[in-house]
Write a protein that holds these residues in place. Structure first.
Motif, mmCIF file in Angstrom:
data_model
loop_
_atom_site.group_PDB
_atom_site.id
_atom_site.type_symbol
_atom_site.label_atom_id
_atom_site.label_comp_id
_atom_site.label_asym_id
_atom_site.label_seq_id
_atom_site.Cartn_x
_atom_site.Cartn_y
_atom_site.Cartn_z
ATOM 1 N N ASN A 74 38.956 32.107 39.781
ATOM 2 C CA ASN A 74 39.946 33.167 39.915
ATOM 3 C C ASN A 74 41.162 32.922 39.027
ATOM 4 O O ASN A 74 41.764 33.877 38.528
ATOM 5 C CB ASN A 74 40.386 33.302 41.377
ATOM 6 C CG ASN A 74 39.317 33.967 42.218
ATOM 7 O OD1 ASN A 74 38.486 34.706 41.693
ATOM 8 N ND2 ASN A 74 39.329 33.704 43.511
ATOM 9 N N MET A 77 40.201 33.955 35.653
ATOM 10 C CA MET A 77 40.153 35.417 35.541
ATOM 11 C C MET A 77 41.541 36.051 35.611
ATOM 12 O O MET A 77 41.677 37.256 35.538
ATOM 13 C CB MET A 77 39.286 36.008 36.650
ATOM 14 C CG MET A 77 37.807 35.772 36.506
ATOM 15 S SD MET A 77 37.182 36.185 34.881
ATOM 16 C CE MET A 77 37.440 37.947 34.826
ATOM 17 N N VAL A 79 43.257 36.440 38.147
ATOM 18 C CA VAL A 79 43.424 37.156 39.407
ATOM 19 C C VAL A 79 44.368 36.358 40.294
ATOM 20 O O VAL A 79 45.074 36.891 41.138
ATOM 21 C CB VAL A 79 42.061 37.344 40.106
ATOM 22 C CG1 VAL A 79 42.239 38.024 41.440
ATOM 23 C CG2 VAL A 79 41.134 38.134 39.224
ATOM 24 N N LYS A 103 45.519 44.041 30.072
ATOM 25 C CA LYS A 103 44.384 44.946 30.082
ATOM 26 C C LYS A 103 43.400 44.571 28.968
ATOM 27 O O LYS A 103 42.191 44.586 29.162
ATOM 28 C CB LYS A 103 44.888 46.375 29.910
ATOM 29 C CG LYS A 103 43.881 47.413 30.295
ATOM 30 C CD LYS A 103 44.527 48.753 30.465
ATOM 31 C CE LYS A 103 43.477 49.811 30.670
ATOM 32 N NZ LYS A 103 44.046 51.121 30.934
ATOM 33 N N TYR A 106 40.849 41.670 29.534
ATOM 34 C CA TYR A 106 39.593 41.915 30.227
ATOM 35 C C TYR A 106 38.537 42.585 29.355
ATOM 36 O O TYR A 106 37.424 42.829 29.801
ATOM 37 C CB TYR A 106 39.843 42.714 31.508
ATOM 38 C CG TYR A 106 40.642 41.910 32.503
ATOM 39 C CD1 TYR A 106 40.144 40.713 32.992
ATOM 40 C CD2 TYR A 106 41.894 42.322 32.928
ATOM 41 C CE1 TYR A 106 40.867 39.959 33.885
ATOM 42 C CE2 TYR A 106 42.629 41.571 33.825
ATOM 43 C CZ TYR A 106 42.112 40.383 34.298
ATOM 44 O OH TYR A 106 42.827 39.627 35.176
ATOM 45 N N GLN A 110 35.183 38.592 31.316
ATOM 46 C CA GLN A 110 34.597 39.347 32.422
ATOM 47 C C GLN A 110 33.994 38.402 33.446
ATOM 48 O O GLN A 110 33.847 37.209 33.188
ATOM 49 C CB GLN A 110 33.534 40.319 31.901
ATOM 50 C CG GLN A 110 34.131 41.605 31.359
ATOM 51 C CD GLN A 110 34.748 42.456 32.449
ATOM 52 O OE1 GLN A 110 34.186 42.616 33.518
ATOM 53 N NE2 GLN A 110 35.945 42.974 32.188
ATOM 54 N N MET A 111 33.647 38.963 34.597
ATOM 55 C CA MET A 111 33.187 38.110 35.686
ATOM 56 C C MET A 111 31.981 38.743 36.380
ATOM 57 O O MET A 111 31.891 39.955 36.498
ATOM 58 C CB MET A 111 34.327 37.939 36.693
ATOM 59 C CG MET A 111 34.008 37.021 37.841
ATOM 60 S SD MET A 111 35.547 36.449 38.609
ATOM 61 C CE MET A 111 34.895 35.372 39.863
ATOM 62 N N PHE A 113 30.158 38.371 40.098
ATOM 63 C CA PHE A 113 30.491 37.805 41.401
ATOM 64 C C PHE A 113 29.249 37.314 42.127
ATOM 65 O O PHE A 113 28.122 37.661 41.784
ATOM 66 C CB PHE A 113 31.211 38.845 42.255
ATOM 67 C CG PHE A 113 32.537 39.244 41.679
ATOM 68 C CD1 PHE A 113 33.699 38.630 42.085
ATOM 69 C CD2 PHE A 113 32.620 40.233 40.716
ATOM 70 C CE1 PHE A 113 34.917 38.981 41.554
ATOM 71 C CE2 PHE A 113 33.836 40.602 40.170
ATOM 72 C CZ PHE A 113 34.985 39.972 40.595
ATOM 73 N N ASP A 115 28.178 37.852 45.363
ATOM 74 C CA ASP A 115 27.396 38.722 46.236
ATOM 75 C C ASP A 115 27.332 40.135 45.654
ATOM 76 O O ASP A 115 28.301 40.878 45.726
ATOM 77 C CB ASP A 115 28.043 38.751 47.625
ATOM 78 C CG ASP A 115 27.219 39.560 48.607
ATOM 79 O OD1 ASP A 115 26.184 40.118 48.189
ATOM 80 O OD2 ASP A 115 27.607 39.646 49.771
ATOM 81 N N THR A 118 28.468 43.292 47.702
ATOM 82 C CA THR A 118 29.862 43.715 47.877
ATOM 83 C C THR A 118 30.604 43.867 46.561
ATOM 84 O O THR A 118 31.680 44.434 46.543
ATOM 85 C CB THR A 118 30.645 42.705 48.743
ATOM 86 O OG1 THR A 118 30.653 41.447 48.072
ATOM 87 C CG2 THR A 118 30.026 42.536 50.102
ATOM 88 N N SER A 119 30.034 43.363 45.465
ATOM 89 C CA SER A 119 30.806 43.410 44.223
ATOM 90 C C SER A 119 30.626 44.732 43.489
ATOM 91 O O SER A 119 31.328 45.000 42.527
ATOM 92 C CB SER A 119 30.439 42.244 43.308
ATOM 93 O OG SER A 119 29.182 42.448 42.736
ATOM 94 N N LEU A 120 29.676 45.562 43.938
ATOM 95 C CA LEU A 120 29.506 46.873 43.315
ATOM 96 C C LEU A 120 30.075 47.944 44.240
ATOM 97 O O LEU A 120 29.944 47.852 45.459
ATOM 98 C CB LEU A 120 28.024 47.141 43.036
ATOM 99 C CG LEU A 120 27.399 46.185 42.025
ATOM 100 C CD1 LEU A 120 25.887 46.317 42.033
ATOM 101 C CD2 LEU A 120 27.929 46.462 40.636
ATOM 102 N N PRO A 133 33.984 49.823 33.716
ATOM 103 C CA PRO A 133 34.860 49.092 32.783
ATOM 104 C C PRO A 133 35.201 49.922 31.545
ATOM 105 O O PRO A 133 36.319 49.865 31.053
ATOM 106 C CB PRO A 133 34.033 47.869 32.384
ATOM 107 C CG PRO A 133 32.965 47.752 33.388
ATOM 108 C CD PRO A 133 32.717 49.108 33.945
ATOM 109 N N ILE A 136 37.887 52.412 32.568
ATOM 110 C CA ILE A 136 39.197 51.795 32.761
ATOM 111 C C ILE A 136 39.805 51.392 31.422
ATOM 112 O O ILE A 136 40.994 51.556 31.190
ATOM 113 C CB ILE A 136 39.070 50.591 33.716
ATOM 114 C CG1 ILE A 136 38.816 51.105 35.132
ATOM 115 C CG2 ILE A 136 40.314 49.725 33.684
ATOM 116 C CD1 ILE A 136 38.422 50.037 36.118
ATOM 117 N N GLN A 137 38.952 50.889 30.523
ATOM 118 C CA GLN A 137 39.466 50.456 29.225
ATOM 119 C C GLN A 137 39.535 51.612 28.218
ATOM 120 O O GLN A 137 39.838 51.397 27.047
ATOM 121 C CB GLN A 137 38.586 49.323 28.662
ATOM 122 C CG GLN A 137 38.624 48.053 29.490
ATOM 123 C CD GLN A 137 39.881 47.229 29.236
ATOM 124 O OE1 GLN A 137 40.638 47.485 28.314
ATOM 125 N NE2 GLN A 137 40.129 46.234 30.086
#
Lengths: 358, 301
Positions: A74, A77, A79, A103, A106, A110-111, A113, A115, A118-120, A133, A136-137
């Protein structure tokens, strides 16, 4: 392209000039809510980690649960802000990045995860998640994003007709493929993989690991592979860093560390891999770990591993070993007063046998 | 019977698209189906009310306070207007205000709750104290104040009710946000470089809104009653506009002379509330089921 090359003399060691990523003495402490509002107890999840990752590396970070692997991921990343220390990505300090520079970070970092369930984002379709992504970019227009996402989904082995399917319709392995496609769709330079296969079935694990390796070669990627599974790490990584209680105890080339470790903890980890043969007895002299991992709230003095180390001597309890290398040890360093040679047997035989019987 | 239906639902579930699952589940629940039919009829009547009313709801067409007859199915009111026409015409305003108020309170409350839940800390404390304050006030009293300040017309009635019922949305969306923001896909959005606003609007909100649909329907049902209560108190849409609340109020004076005058708008009110409630139950069942489905497939094995 590396923008700035700076050479820093720090802690007696030289930080390499053009490392893709370098961590300098990272410390992360999580404050605890104590009994009193003024109590200042904290968990030192990561305690002074320095690490470099070069372009093209597949760097494994291994260790037991709770050793600070994910915290470190983390921090990489951006975060999580480290309490102390610096993270340099392509020579630029994470802490000094603001607004748009963050911004842009990223796009290269990139990462994936642990699980995929839950990561999607369950509200979006598979393709929607992969396009996220790009959206967002602000890459391209809707059509271009769609094309790129489709291409990347094909790369990870998903069919075009699965583009509009809901997340709930996929299996774990497929979901992790979607997550990988999402991480790679921006064509990053460094991908942090946080236990990417440990939530998958063993049969699927191999497929995903091979996929990751193929993509790494194909797109010239650099991986940081956080895992507790030494078998996978041995297969995929060229460099390995072993963590114990928030510190790196050994770092170096994977084949060296995973065959001939210098640190007793690495040795113990390797010896803990089960032998898939019921008739084969464990050779005596194996370093079977005694006791529990001490609480990071109150880590032992001196070497953090000394209460569990069969080779521990009195100096280990008082003096914390610096991380050092052997002369001509080609990039292999460890934090141990008494590094293991090739033939070191475990001294505390009786004790470890009893442990085995329990 | 419903147990068998549930079984069938489970067997046929995995192959279905979740959008279809929602409607299937919704239509399978008898309450939801009942509510949907009733609500559909109400919408139909209120939309077509100018066409289907037998008389103009505002015109004095006959002598006052007539008993029901073939000419005036529900009789006439104290000014000689056809009650059936006024009840039908009133449905339009009642439903419009109710739905408007419910949607407005969702629009006010949900962003507050998402922001509070997402940022936490001081922001959370501040927003939640405001909603506590709003919850502590009796809704009808707050609505009275708003209407007195803004003036009494249909839009202001909707605003007044929305202000009173938005704290519920804030609380619900905050709770759901707290749950959603811990999931890894929110962190994933961060590591794509998304801004806070982007994360709240594109990642969290779509996951928070579905359960709020139920709350919206329930609020609409409550708003129907609140609208009527406000009109009853003379603070609804100004006369001569036909509203059920005002009709009830007027009928109050003629209970002995023409009981049907009071019963008709009361019955209309009851049917509407029942329709909204049943609809809410159906939506709740459908969404609850859908999220169970998600959990089942996505469960941590």
């Amino acid at each position: 392209m590396l923008e700035s090359s700076i050479s820093v003399e720090r802690d007696g060691g030289e930080v390499a000039l053009d490392s893709l990523l370098s961590l300098e003495n990272i410390k992360v402490a999580f404050p605890l809510k104590g009994k009193f509002p003024w109590s200042r107890e904290s968990v030192r999840a990561v305690d002074g980690v320095s690490l470099r990752c070069e372009k093209g590396d597949v760097l494994g970070i291994v260790g037991e649960s709770g050793c600070g692997k994910t915290t470190l991921a983390n921090v990489i990343m951006r975060v999580l802000k480290p309490t102390e220390g610096r993270v340099l990505f392509e020579g630029e300090d994470h802490a000094k990045r603001t607004g748009t520079r963050t911004k842009e970070l990223y796009r290269s970092l990139q990462m994936v995860f642990q699980d995929p369930f839950t990561s999607l984002n369950p509200v979006l379709s598979a393709g929607g998640n992969v396009m996220e992504p790009l959206r967002i970019q602000r890459v391209g227009n809707a059509q271009e994003r769609r094309d790129r996402a489709l291409k990347m989904m094909a790369e990870v082995g998903l069919r075009a007709d699965q583009f509009n399917r809901k997340i709930a319709e996929f299996s774990g392995g497929q979901l992790q493929r979607i997550a990988i496609a999402r991480a790679l769709v921006l064509q990053p330079k460094l991908v942090v993989l946080d236990e990417p296969v440990s939530s998958l079935d063993v049969s699927i694990q191999a497929q995903v690991v091979n996929l990751l390796l193929r993509l790494q070669r194909e797109f010239d990627l650099t991986y940081i592979f956080v895992s507790h599974d030494l078998a996978v790490v041995r297969y995929i990584c060229n460099r390995v860093a072993v963590m114990y209680l928030g510190k790196i105890v050994e770092v170096g080339p994977a084949n060296k560390i995973l065959s001939q470790p210098s640190h007793p903890y690495t040795r113990a980890l390797l010896d803990a891999i089960p032998i898939p043969d019921p008739h084969k007895r464990r050779p005596t002299g194996e370093a079977v770990l005694k006791g529990e991992v001490p609480s990071p709230l109150n880590p032992p003095n001196g070497c953090r591993f000394h209460p569990r180390c069969p080779w521990a001597q009195s100096v280990c309890a008082t003096k914390s070993p610096e991380i050092r290398g052997l002369p001509g040890g080609n990039d292999h360093s460890f934090a141990c007063h008494f590094p293991l040679g090739e033939t070191d047997a475990i001294p505390d035989l009786e004790n470890s046998k009893q442990r085995n019987k329990q | 019977m419903s147990a068998i239906d549930d079984k069938l639902g489970e067997i046929s579930k995995p192959k279905q698209r979740s959008r279809n699952t929602f409607w299937r589940r919704f239509l399978r629940s008898p309450t939801g189906l009942f509510g949907a039919i009733l609500f559909g009829m109400l919408i139909f009547i209120s939309v077509l009310s100018p066409v289907i009313v037998p008389y103009s709801p505002l015109e004095q067409v006959s002598p006052p306070l007539l008993a029901p007859s073939t000419q005036h199915f529900l009789g006439t009111d104290e000014l000689g207007r056809d009650i059936l026409s006024r009840v039908i015409a009133g449905s339009r305003l009642s439903i419009a205000i109710a739905v408007g108020a419910a949607i407005l309170s969702a629009i006010i409350g949900t962003p507050l709750g998402v922001v509070a839940g997402y940022f936490g800390g001081v922001v959370d404390g501040f927003v939640m104290r405001i909603t506590d304050f709003a919850l502590a006030l009796p809704g009808i009293l707050a609505a009275l104040v708003v209407i007195v300040v803004l003036g009494s017309n249909a839009v202001n009635v909707a605003i007044a009710i929305a202000i009173g019922s938005s704290p519920a949305f804030a609380r619900l969306s905050r709770a759901k946000t707290l749950e959603v923001k811990t999931r890894a896909f929110v962190q994933a959005s961060k590591t794509m470089g998304a801004s806070h606003l982007d994360i709240m609007m594109r990642t969290i909100a779509p996951n928070v809104i579905p359960p709020l649909v139920v709350q919206t329907v329930v609020t609409a049902s409550m708003a129907v009653l609140a609208t009527a209560a406000l009109s009853f108190l003379g603070l609804g849409a100004p006369p001569p506009a036909p509203t059920w609340g005002a009709m009830l109020h007027d009928a109050n004076s003629y209970l002995w002379d023409s009981p049907i005058y009071g019963i008709a708008p009361g019955l209309a009110l009851t049917i509407t509330v029942v329709a909204f409630d049943a609809l809410g139950k159906g939506v709740s069942a459908a969404i609850g089921g859908a999220s169970d489905h998600e959990r089942g497939v996505g469960g941590h094995v």
